[in-house]
Design an enzyme around this catalytic site. Sequence first.
Site, PDB file in Angstrom:
ATOM      1  CE  LYS A  51      -0.427  -0.328   5.041  1.00 30.80           C
ATOM      2  NZ  LYS A  51      -1.313  -0.781   6.136  1.00 30.80           N
ATOM      3  NE  ARG A  66      -6.498   0.712  11.477  1.00 29.66           N
ATOM      4  CZ  ARG A  66      -5.284   0.525  10.960  1.00 29.66           C
ATOM      5  NH1 ARG A  66      -4.393   1.514  10.948  1.00 29.66           N
ATOM      6  NH2 ARG A  66      -4.950  -0.646  10.449  1.00 29.66           N
ATOM      7  CE1 TYR A  83      13.864  31.053   4.235  1.00 32.31           C
ATOM      8  CE2 TYR A  83      13.993  28.689   3.842  1.00 32.31           C
ATOM      9  CZ  TYR A  83      13.760  29.976   3.377  1.00 32.31           C
ATOM     10  OH  TYR A  83      13.431  30.174   2.070  1.00 32.31           O
ATOM     11  CG  MET A 110      10.094  23.155  -0.711  1.00 31.68           C
ATOM     12  SD  MET A 110       8.996  24.156  -1.696  1.00 31.68           S
ATOM     13  CE  MET A 110       7.895  24.799  -0.463  1.00 31.68           C
TER      14      MET A 110
END
Length: 358
Positions: free
Chosen positions: A35, A131, A255, A303
Amino acid sequence: MGRATRAIIDLSAICQNYRLAKSLTAGADAVAVIKADAYGHGAVRVALSMEPEVPAFGVACIEEAIEIRDAGVQKPILLLEGFFTADELATIAEKNFWTAIHRVEQIAMLEEAQLVTPVNVWLKLDSGMHRLGLDAPDYRQAYERLQACKNVSDIVLMSHLACADELDKPHTVQQAALFDQTVEGISAPHSIANSPATLAWPDLHRDWIRPGLMLYGASPFEEPQLNADKLLAAMTLESEVIAVHDLKAGEAVGYAASYVCEENTRVGTVAIGYGDGYSRHAGTGTPVIVNGQRTKIIGRVSMDMCAIDLTGLENVDVGSKVELWGAQLSVNEVARHCGTIPYTLFTGITRRVPRHYI
Ligand SMILES: *Cc1c(COP(=O)(O)O)cnc(C)c1O
């Protein structure tokens, strides 16, 4: 040519991890869980390479199954989340998908469908994870309805474990006891074990194991574990140094200028960032490997880039290869630094990162 960032996928490692999973059992069959694009490794390529030795694949939903089937994979594909709407049933039957059944409403849909061929179903018990799955008091009647349904071929009795990676918690034993009590007297195959149960709970291997994460060479455990330590890393995430700066003590990197050099520091800029799926939670100190030497992330991951400390490393310059995780650096270790698990790191690798298969 171009940006060097890529994920190198070792398909033979995945097959070897699959063989390890099977070898731990006393002859259980194994659904290879692929998956989420095979946990970021590329479901089609992984399925095609494993198909000769895998009896069935597992995905979350029909969209994933169709992609794999249409790419030429012929083995059954189990929908672990089952189907959502009745109109999926025709495709399930036509394309030889297997489906989990976790709600009574799905049984009604099956009973009313007109199908070209009956389908193989995995009847899921909620044994305590809460679940998906039927409650224990409803389970036997559901089984009997499926058994009587013309649209059903084989039935597998299934449950899923919440805490199999935590070996000293009582949950797994309790879940197994409820499962055994609920299915007592029903003669049908069992399937309970995910990766951690495959590695560490032999009593739960039963007839079908469902390994996912371990196929890709990551451990589901926080601590070292005998069998998990034998897994081979299938993905090496790598990039390269694209700039080098010699900074003086007191100068800042990246940053927010959050990392300030304590001493003169050689800083390498690496062409990978959270836009590639390299976690922004990889803070200062997260390990990386440059030309075989271990060093660390400094400052904030941005990024498209991040910064690493090159001070004192040998033969390192623009163009040097950087391994973010893989053959030399375990994804588990990186995940710990990011406060997450290997599952999210693998599935987070974005489309911008080309996968190269070896
Ligand atoms: C994802 C999943 C698995 C595989 O889990 P891993 O921990 O990756 O081995 C097995 N069974 C079900 C129902 C799943 O959803």
